[in-house]
Design an enzyme around this catalytic site. Sequence first.
Site, PDB file in Angstrom:
ATOM      1  N   ALA A  17      38.462 -45.660  57.834  1.00 29.70           N
ATOM      2  CA  ALA A  17      39.234 -44.447  57.518  1.00 29.70           C
ATOM      3  C   ALA A  17      40.710 -44.698  57.299  1.00 29.70           C
ATOM      4  O   ALA A  17      41.463 -43.765  57.032  1.00 29.70           O
ATOM      5  CB  ALA A  17      39.049 -43.362  58.586  1.00 29.70           C
ATOM      6  N   ALA A  18      41.155 -45.957  57.360  1.00 23.34           N
ATOM      7  CA  ALA A  18      42.575 -46.230  57.110  1.00 23.34           C
ATOM      8  C   ALA A  18      42.954 -45.834  55.685  1.00 23.34           C
ATOM      9  O   ALA A  18      43.990 -45.215  55.456  1.00 23.34           O
ATOM     10  CB  ALA A  18      42.879 -47.709  57.347  1.00 23.34           C
ATOM     11  N   GLY A  19      42.101 -46.197  54.731  1.00 24.10           N
ATOM     12  CA  GLY A  19      42.373 -45.834  53.341  1.00 24.10           C
ATOM     13  C   GLY A  19      42.347 -44.339  53.119  1.00 24.10           C
ATOM     14  O   GLY A  19      43.196 -43.788  52.403  1.00 24.10           O
ATOM     15  N   ASP A  20      41.371 -43.669  53.712  1.00 24.39           N
ATOM     16  CA  ASP A  20      41.274 -42.214  53.570  1.00 24.39           C
ATOM     17  C   ASP A  20      42.520 -41.530  54.124  1.00 24.39           C
ATOM     18  O   ASP A  20      43.082 -40.625  53.509  1.00 24.39           O
ATOM     19  CB  ASP A  20      40.043 -41.686  54.318  1.00 24.39           C
ATOM     20  CG  ASP A  20      38.748 -41.952  53.568  1.00 24.39           C
ATOM     21  OD1 ASP A  20      38.815 -42.485  52.442  1.00 24.39           O
ATOM     22  OD2 ASP A  20      37.678 -41.639  54.113  1.00 24.39           O
TER      23      ASP A  20
END
Length: 245
Positions: A124-127
């Site tokens: 979820a870092a990219g999200d």
Amino acid sequence: DLLMLQLELRMDTIKAAAKMAHGAKVPVMLNPAPAAVLDDDLLSCIAYASPNEHEAALLSGLPLKADAHGVDPKDLDAVVQNLRAKGIGKLMITLGSNGAILCDGEHKIQVPCVHMPNVKDPTAAGDSFVAAFCTGVAGGLSEEEALCMAAYTAAITVCGMGAMPSLPTMEQVLALMKERGELELAEQIKKRGLFQSPPVFCYPSIETYFFCSTAGFASFFGTKSFRIPCLNSALISSSVTSSPT
């Protein structure tokens, strides 16, 4: 207004929504994940695309070499020019520990990774990075300020386990900014109204449309006070059988 899309929706829904927003002069952010080859008709509607280096190479069909020092500048220029020629307005490439870069063919804005001592899970870092950037831009921050806020958001995200539990609150993001000396940006975020208690990231004058199927975008900053207006699928295409979530 801003429309966010990613590729876990049906392709006909994605294309119809992008065309509708583009026709209404609403900027479209496309996170091209899961990675896929996309046609130029869709890409011509995209104001921002946010691939990682692997997705950028797939979209362009060109190599994009990266190492511990960042991406190869010649490869980057070729990829940006290729995707700009397909109609994409600006390319925001996330580079993991090398931060992120925003390019429009003439100008580049690069922000470093905000390093943390206890990295646990990149899920979820990219999200969270993309959602923070869009929230900042829709809220009136400059693109450079929004990128910086996104970097701090992703930094907190990787310190937690799992997608939903790791998403930070705005209070946590601002606290980390102040801890690392980003006092001016933290104050600017407050002035722009992006910080409230309880946090609300959608205003009558700033409608940020989250049009996606993963909870990561919709739950950005871990708040349930997000108002998420969704376009009715009947307005998009009579062939779309499932409404976006």
